[in-house]
Design an enzyme around this catalytic site. Sequence first.
Site, PDB file in Angstrom:
ATOM      1  N   HIS A   1     108.592   2.725  52.644  1.00 59.53           N
ATOM      2  CA  HIS A   1     107.260   2.965  53.226  1.00 59.53           C
ATOM      3  C   HIS A   1     106.411   1.913  53.897  1.00 59.53           C
ATOM      4  O   HIS A   1     105.444   1.917  54.092  1.00 59.53           O
ATOM      5  CB  HIS A   1     106.481   3.721  52.337  1.00 59.53           C
ATOM      6  CG  HIS A   1     107.072   4.793  51.806  1.00 59.53           C
ATOM      7  ND1 HIS A   1     106.607   6.214  52.384  1.00 59.53           N
ATOM      8  CD2 HIS A   1     108.036   5.261  50.707  1.00 59.53           C
ATOM      9  CE1 HIS A   1     107.505   7.044  51.701  1.00 59.53           C
ATOM     10  NE2 HIS A   1     107.912   6.542  50.732  1.00 59.53           N
TER      11      HIS A   1
ATOM     12  N   LYS B   1      90.920   7.140  55.582  1.00 58.54           N
ATOM     13  CA  LYS B   1      92.161   6.561  55.050  1.00 58.54           C
ATOM     14  C   LYS B   1      92.172   5.190  54.094  1.00 58.54           C
ATOM     15  O   LYS B   1      90.856   4.952  54.133  1.00 58.54           O
ATOM     16  CB  LYS B   1      93.361   6.043  56.353  1.00 58.54           C
ATOM     17  CG  LYS B   1      92.540   5.046  57.300  1.00 58.54           C
ATOM     18  CD  LYS B   1      93.378   4.858  58.413  1.00 58.54           C
ATOM     19  CE  LYS B   1      93.568   5.763  59.409  1.00 58.54           C
ATOM     20  NZ  LYS B   1      94.805   6.132  59.745  1.00 58.54           N
ATOM     21  N   ARG B   2      93.102   4.815  53.477  1.00 56.73           N
ATOM     22  CA  ARG B   2      92.895   3.613  52.658  1.00 56.73           C
ATOM     23  C   ARG B   2      92.294   2.556  53.656  1.00 56.73           C
ATOM     24  O   ARG B   2      92.480   2.429  54.754  1.00 56.73           O
ATOM     25  CB  ARG B   2      93.858   3.003  51.948  1.00 56.73           C
ATOM     26  CG  ARG B   2      94.591   3.908  50.756  1.00 56.73           C
ATOM     27  CD  ARG B   2      93.325   4.137  49.866  1.00 56.73           C
ATOM     28  NE  ARG B   2      93.304   2.713  49.137  1.00 56.73           N
ATOM     29  CZ  ARG B   2      93.642   2.550  47.911  1.00 56.73           C
ATOM     30  NH1 ARG B   2      94.672   3.353  47.167  1.00 56.73           N
ATOM     31  NH2 ARG B   2      93.803   1.412  47.444  1.00 56.73           N
TER      32      ARG B   2
ATOM     33  N   LYS C   1      94.830  -1.399  59.163  1.00 59.25           N
ATOM     34  CA  LYS C   1      94.284  -0.210  59.576  1.00 59.25           C
ATOM     35  C   LYS C   1      93.266  -0.255  60.729  1.00 59.25           C
ATOM     36  O   LYS C   1      92.835   0.511  61.367  1.00 59.25           O
ATOM     37  CB  LYS C   1      93.884   0.651  58.582  1.00 59.25           C
ATOM     38  CG  LYS C   1      95.311   1.288  57.841  1.00 59.25           C
ATOM     39  CD  LYS C   1      95.042   2.170  56.577  1.00 59.25           C
ATOM     40  CE  LYS C   1      96.227   2.218  55.676  1.00 59.25           C
ATOM     41  NZ  LYS C   1      97.076   3.434  56.209  1.00 59.25           N
TER      42      LYS C   1
ATOM     43  N   THR D   1     100.303   9.715  58.099  1.00 56.91           N
ATOM     44  CA  THR D   1     100.356  11.113  57.816  1.00 56.91           C
ATOM     45  C   THR D   1      99.020  11.941  58.079  1.00 56.91           C
ATOM     46  O   THR D   1      98.815  13.086  58.303  1.00 56.91           O
ATOM     47  CB  THR D   1     100.698  11.405  56.626  1.00 56.91           C
ATOM     48  OG1 THR D   1     100.049  10.798  55.436  1.00 56.91           O
ATOM     49  CG2 THR D   1     102.336  11.303  56.146  1.00 56.91           C
TER      50      THR D   1
ATOM     51  N   LYS E   1      97.714  15.642  60.252  1.00 54.98           N
ATOM     52  CA  LYS E   1      96.650  16.559  59.771  1.00 54.98           C
ATOM     53  C   LYS E   1      95.555  16.800  60.645  1.00 54.98           C
ATOM     54  O   LYS E   1      95.155  17.955  61.024  1.00 54.98           O
ATOM     55  CB  LYS E   1      95.994  16.243  58.258  1.00 54.98           C
ATOM     56  CG  LYS E   1      97.149  16.029  57.014  1.00 54.98           C
ATOM     57  CD  LYS E   1      96.611  15.252  55.801  1.00 54.98           C
ATOM     58  CE  LYS E   1      97.897  14.981  55.288  1.00 54.98           C
ATOM     59  NZ  LYS E   1      97.537  13.847  54.288  1.00 54.98           N
TER      60      LYS E   1
HETATM   61  C1  26Q Z   1     102.781  -1.796  44.499  1.00 51.17           C
HETATM   62  C2  26Q Z   1     102.569  -2.761  43.339  1.00 51.17           C
HETATM   63  C3  26Q Z   1     101.638  -2.612  42.236  1.00 51.17           C
HETATM   64  C4  26Q Z   1     100.975  -1.519  42.175  1.00 51.17           C
HETATM   65  C5  26Q Z   1     100.861  -0.640  43.288  1.00 51.17           C
HETATM   66  C6  26Q Z   1     101.605  -0.651  44.393  1.00 51.17           C
HETATM   67  C7  26Q Z   1     101.874   0.142  45.277  1.00 51.17           C
HETATM   68  C8  26Q Z   1     101.132   1.464  45.148  1.00 51.17           C
HETATM   69  C9  26Q Z   1     101.051   2.401  46.473  1.00 51.17           C
HETATM   70  C10 26Q Z   1     102.183  -0.149  46.619  1.00 51.17           C
HETATM   71  C11 26Q Z   1     102.084   0.841  47.651  1.00 51.17           C
HETATM   72  C12 26Q Z   1     101.396   2.000  47.700  1.00 51.17           C
HETATM   73  C13 26Q Z   1     101.431   2.929  48.626  1.00 51.17           C
HETATM   74  C14 26Q Z   1     102.023   2.660  49.937  1.00 51.17           C
HETATM   75  C15 26Q Z   1     101.625   3.775  50.732  1.00 51.17           C
HETATM   76  O1  26Q Z   1     100.829   4.640  50.564  1.00 51.17           O
HETATM   77  N1  26Q Z   1     102.324   3.641  52.123  1.00 51.17           N
HETATM   78  C16 26Q Z   1     102.386   4.433  53.343  1.00 51.17           C
HETATM   79  O2  26Q Z   1     103.231   5.731  52.949  1.00 51.17           O
HETATM   80  C17 26Q Z   1     103.164   6.644  53.973  1.00 51.17           C
HETATM   81  C18 26Q Z   1     104.077   7.722  53.704  1.00 51.17           C
HETATM   82  O3  26Q Z   1     105.125   7.274  54.291  1.00 51.17           O
HETATM   83  C19 26Q Z   1     103.049   6.197  55.248  1.00 51.17           C
HETATM   84  O4  26Q Z   1     102.653   6.996  56.151  1.00 51.17           O
HETATM   85  C20 26Q Z   1     101.923   4.807  55.538  1.00 51.17           C
HETATM   86  O5  26Q Z   1     102.264   4.335  56.899  1.00 51.17           O
HETATM   87  C21 26Q Z   1     102.366   4.027  54.526  1.00 51.17           C
HETATM   88  O6  26Q Z   1     101.176   2.982  54.517  1.00 51.17           O
END
Ligand code: 26Q
Length: 831
Positions: free
Chosen positions: A371, A562-563, A568, A670, A674
Amino acid sequence: MKKIMDDLKESEMNLSRLKDYSFEDDLLHHFHYTLGRDHFSASHYYLFQALAYTIRDRLVTRCRQTIEQRYLQSSKQVAYLSLEFLMGRALTNAVLNLDLASDVEQSLRSYGIKLEELAQAENDAGLGNGGLGRLAACFLDSCATLSLPVTGYGIRYEYGMFNQSVNNGYQVEHPDNWLRKGHPWEISAPEQFQRIKFYGQVRIQIDKHGRQHRVWDNSQDVLAIPYDIPVPGYKNEVVNTLRLWKSEATDEFNLNEFNAGSYSEAVATKNLAEQITMVLYPNDASESGKELRLKQQYFLCSATLQDIISHWVDNHGANFHDFNNFQVFQLNDTHPSIAIPELMRILLDEYELTWHEAWRVVSQSMAYTNHTLLPEALEKWPVELFNYLLPRILEIIYEINARFLTEVSYHWPGDIEKQRNMSIIEEGEKPTIRMAYLAIVGSFSVNGVAQLHTQLLSSGLFKDFYLLWPQRFNNKTNGVTPRRWLAHCNPALARLISTKIDHDWILDFSQISLLGQYSQDSEFIEQWATIKRANKDKLSQLVKSTCDVQFDSAMMFDVQVKRIHEYKRQLLNILHVIHLYECIRNGEVEHIVPRCVLFGGKAAPGYFMAKLVIKLINNVAKVINDDQVAKPFLRVAFLPNYNVSAMEIICPATDLSEQISTTGKEASGTGNMKFMMNGALTIGTLDGANIEIFDAVGDGNYFSFGAQINDISTIRENYNPQSIIKESANLSRVVQLLESGYFNLFEPEIFTPLIKSIKDPNDQWLTAYDFDDYVAAQTKASELYKNKTQWHSRSILNTAASGYFSSDRTIAEYNKDIWQLVPSHQKHSKT
Ligand code: 26Q
């Protein structure tokens, strides 16, 4: 025992035949007896709970039938492993999917309360950060709707994503104690606990035949208790399961300590065990390498695998030859990739398979979804930590790597550099484990989440692996569920659509393209506009009550939620807002189209720049909203605590969707889908799934701008933002106003790091480069908005072109190319 079981089975069958319990009676029963309440203690929350139990009864029956039928078909199944499931609220979703709206409305009538009001009482299940977690939730909805045997496995965090408030413009984080008032949807199965090992050492034991066995000794064990949440399909009688694991202390541990007379130590041990599932980690660079996070990952994987293997052994004995023909594990990013060595451990150490046979089974049952494109976001763990926490797993990873590097050396003989670059272990002063490489090596499928993303993975981040195993790589462009993201969140629009297209569009979302023929129909356009306006009024109420900013539904609603992350580029958006404000201050208002600009999103608690962007947005908003001259043209708000439920109000009310990441950085996105489904027009770079949105909707209906992927590396080579600023009259004025301290009068210099980042030749996010083109695209959007009929006509075309972005399509592709499951034969009929 056998007699009891037979009796129970018979009574269950009778129960499921007795479908005609009155909904109202059940509601009353749960209110008075399950919850033990009377009319004095009636409150929205208790009523919500009673209603949830009433609906849960109906879910449980269907869930049992779904399981039974699949058992009889002994079909292949998928375990979707994810550290995050961002489910949001469940009540209204269940009402929609079970088609219970009229039953519910009727039984609530005597309480004088509407479902919509009661639904607000439910806490969001915020067990995720953002896109990745919400994708998992959309996928579960689609799998159930397509009757596919897919079970979600995750962690039952006591505290989900933090709640955000804003104080003096700054983000403040608060714990999300979402379970405090109880969680009526879950059913625990404590008897199905699993035991998870941590720490200890590996000992070699020789048996009487002289064979070596590895024994993981002196481990400190923790129990995993499953909690099941029903996942209903849309009007098809299927109910799948989301199984979330909670950590608990083992009984022996407590007993040993108690016997030694050390009460407080015993309780402390209990706390240590329960800490594992206490809190969801925010997606945060500063959190990398944290022991507790690795414990969470192993805990989830080990509990899930032991659970599935014990069912397999119950049904097939300890014969794993066909295991991979009946089971796929889909890994949601690298977070659960430790499942690969853990399944090896179980097969080698507990069932004594040979390495060769175990590896065949493991690598034919694992599939990995990536991702991210940010190299710095690829997960790495210190070898040292693994050695200490999971010694046996480290040994197995070393063995996987040794065998893999042999393969590399066959493919590229003598190329030591290749071996070093591709090694699962990154050498160095502090060696680390590259989890993405482990995931690729141990999986039969590796997929990206949008076309561009998959191309960039194959040609960049994972190029060598692509050269070695091109057939392993595939694309699965993300999607979102049209149930939650259109039918549920925008019921008026859904009703209007159903007057033109057969109601089946909710199930076969490709049919939504039929709307295209009404894009010039003036009566339809009028109806479309009326609904958008009502949705905007509703969002305005939310913005007024939470931000004390008055939005005006006659103005364009321009939204970025979004985050908060540098890539972004919320910063680019607020620079445009400042530009508009500059024009207004200078009296250049003849071209200005009135806008309400909305921001929302959480910054990782340790992410300084992202938090500063929030502060800038809030300060700019305050200045603009307090300026009576700006009022007719511009309003700005930052909505605190953006989450799934907020998005359900935001996306139906949006005119212009901001998707403005630096090209090559957003894997998919995503939120963009929406908004599009709900008829927003997109202003966006050609990044991630935006490109596919652009292709689907056509040039005239999408405001595209910015550097394109093929030019990016050249641009970076001699990037000189200072000269770009000088050359751009608009950007110069914006930067000057910022530098003058106009937005931070009594807070000197606070925005200096942001200004510096824009001027930095190493600015990864190319903010200055894209600014003028962004303003030009915004101007085009404004021009179009002047002609409301034209705008709404294109809005209709956006919804009409969104068919491809249903997660039903995405899941159908996962199934065809990766999983190959047979749908269970459940009818698609009204219950
Ligand atoms: C990693 C290490 C320690 C703690 C947390 C994490 C962690 C947690 C969540 C790393 C990444 C995430 C989330 C990533 C994420 O949401 N990525 C997004 O995924 C979507 C679904 O595929 C995409 O549409 C987005 O482009 C992408 O940024």
